[in-house]
Scaffold this motif. Sequence first.
Motif, short mmCIF file in Angstrom:
data_model
loop_
_atom_site.label_atom_id
_atom_site.label_comp_id
_atom_site.label_asym_id
_atom_site.label_seq_id
_atom_site.Cartn_x
_atom_site.Cartn_y
_atom_site.Cartn_z
N ASN A 39 0.83 -1.22 0.00
CA ASN A 39 0.00 0.00 0.00
C ASN A 39 0.86 1.27 0.00
O ASN A 39 1.82 1.38 0.76
CB ASN A 39 -0.91 -0.04 1.24
CG ASN A 39 -1.98 1.02 1.19
OD1 ASN A 39 -2.30 1.53 0.12
ND2 ASN A 39 -2.54 1.34 2.33
N LYS A 40 0.50 2.21 -0.83
CA LYS A 40 1.12 3.54 -0.96
C LYS A 40 2.60 3.48 -1.37
O LYS A 40 3.35 4.40 -1.11
CB LYS A 40 0.96 4.34 0.34
CG LYS A 40 -0.50 4.68 0.63
CD LYS A 40 -0.65 5.41 1.92
CE LYS A 40 -2.12 5.49 2.29
NZ LYS A 40 -2.35 5.99 3.62
N LEU A 172 -4.91 2.62 -7.15
CA LEU A 172 -3.71 2.05 -7.77
C LEU A 172 -3.45 2.74 -9.11
O LEU A 172 -4.35 2.86 -9.93
CB LEU A 172 -3.94 0.54 -8.01
CG LEU A 172 -2.90 -0.20 -8.83
CD1 LEU A 172 -1.55 -0.23 -8.13
CD2 LEU A 172 -3.36 -1.64 -9.11
N MET A 173 -2.21 3.22 -9.30
CA MET A 173 -1.85 3.86 -10.57
C MET A 173 -0.83 2.99 -11.30
O MET A 173 0.15 2.55 -10.70
CB MET A 173 -1.21 5.24 -10.30
CG MET A 173 -2.19 6.34 -9.97
SD MET A 173 -3.24 6.81 -11.35
CE MET A 173 -2.11 7.61 -12.46
N THR A 203 -1.93 7.10 -3.47
CA THR A 203 -2.02 5.96 -4.39
C THR A 203 -0.83 5.00 -4.23
O THR A 203 0.24 5.40 -3.79
CB THR A 203 -2.02 6.43 -5.85
OG1 THR A 203 -0.92 7.31 -6.04
CG2 THR A 203 -3.30 7.13 -6.22
N THR A 204 -1.07 3.78 -4.63
CA THR A 204 0.01 2.81 -4.82
C THR A 204 0.31 2.85 -6.31
O THR A 204 -0.62 2.97 -7.10
CB THR A 204 -0.50 1.40 -4.45
OG1 THR A 204 -1.05 1.47 -3.14
CG2 THR A 204 0.60 0.36 -4.52
N SER A 205 1.60 2.79 -6.69
CA SER A 205 1.88 2.91 -8.13
C SER A 205 2.88 1.86 -8.60
O SER A 205 3.79 1.49 -7.87
CB SER A 205 2.49 4.28 -8.44
OG SER A 205 1.67 5.29 -7.94
N ILE A 206 2.67 1.45 -9.84
CA ILE A 206 3.70 0.68 -10.55
C ILE A 206 4.13 1.55 -11.71
O ILE A 206 3.30 2.02 -12.49
CB ILE A 206 3.18 -0.67 -11.05
CG1 ILE A 206 2.85 -1.58 -9.87
CG2 ILE A 206 4.22 -1.34 -11.95
CD1 ILE A 206 2.54 -3.01 -10.26
#
Lengths: 257, 262
Positions: A39-40, A172-173, A203-206
């Motif tokens: 998360n985050k 989620l991005m 946001t959580t991002s990849i």
Amino acid sequence: MIDLSHNIGEHDKIIEIRDLHKSFGDLKVLSGVNLDVYNKENFVVLGRSGSGKSVLIKIISGLLQPDKGTVKVFGYEVPQLKKEDLMQLRLQIGFSFQNSALYDSMTVKENLEFPLIHNMRNMTRREMRQEVESVLDDVGLLHTLNQMPSELSGGQRKRIGIARTLIMHPKLMLYDEPTSGLDPITSIEINSLINHVRQKFSTTSIIITHDMTCAKTTGDRVAMLYQGEFIKQGTFAEVFGAEDQRLKQFYEYNFID
Amino acid sequence: MEVNTSEKPLISKKIDGFFLGIHSALRFVLRFFREVFTPPYEFKEIIRQCYQVGYKSLFLITLTGFITGLVFTKQSRPSLAEFGAQSWLPSLVAIAIIRALAPLVTALICAGKVGSNMGAELGSMRVTEQIDAMEVSAINPFKFLVVSRVVASTLMLPMLMCYTGFVGMMGAFLNVHMNEMTSFTTFFNKAFNEISFLDIMSSLTKSIIYGFTIGIVGCYQGFYAKNGTEGVGKAANTAVVLSMFLIFVEEILLVQLTNALR
């Protein structure tokens, strides 16, 4: 039925991937990928062109089906979801495409309103306008409201693409090559925007990239995808401090470029 | 659904590809019928597409319809004159225009203009990931892009066909009036003496089927376009060629069916 109303803890896994395989005909793209994103967290996936980075996030968002393995997003097994449930899950996922994928026939305002019109059917025109102006302000492009995508520069298109995903307030991005094709200064601006999005929207991002500066500035953790597998995961310093010729070569060539 | 011919072929790669293509197209048609009756309905987009299909084809339809009527009358006159049967000209022209020419000319013009436009537009949206962007925004691209376009072309073709019939008859009247000094009332009285309810209904039915064909072929080609800009060109081209071919095949079948009912 998808239920994402519960609170997500700081150390909860948002994405959990195990033994993921994907081939296109005879071409093996992913062969046994394992990944946990918390998360985050900003998680950067590095790799050469054609190494399967974009395929990975397309599988996470349900655009592609894996051949084998499990892909859990917010605890839900994406490839197993029914169409309606997948749509519900996607409301929580923002996908920023490599070429922005703005709708050519619509103005910037219409591009941003489009997901709202289809997903927030009870929203008034006034609320929509406020929401559009708010996200445009976040990406610093309020003045482009009535412009067509063809009138925007590459950097502006990327920002509008990000704004279009932010308008749904995703948890989620997924960023596909956010800095590719941009000059160094615009790239730095996009990197700052990615960090700003994480801070403001939690946001959580990849982040999929082959740009080392982007990886270094935005990533909490970094992983290198090589021949369909992750060869190393950790912080930027851990990954590129490791004694691995493939990593060293990627690092050196990137900075010679 | 994309056609995957990369596995070991059952018969040959070409034959397998052909049957897989038919299977994929049939699934596309079935999906259309499943989604067209399922809410939410994209009324606004359907109206916008009706405008694109209808209004934007109007100039071309007017021109071709008028010329078709005029030329057909001009070419038919000498043959009828040999038997002193010029008075049959209005009836002959009306039968030709209403039974065959109006639906066919409208369909062929629309296949060229509307079908290619659909193939190119959706193809370009596919290769630039705009369709994927819709999908990940939890929007059903099939419903928004395909259903609205196919419904619009199916609804607009009969209307355009009526209009083509009208301007075609006006072209015919102009030629007859200039040569035989026939009045407007006499011309149309004679013309519609030979036209039955079945003729009008069969032409309307044909137009609905042609409209559906143009829409579904154009959208199918565009929706599954691949290989970048080259794929977009191929989608537009195949949309025109295939829909024209199918229109002629349908014409043969529908004429047989109407004659059996007559």
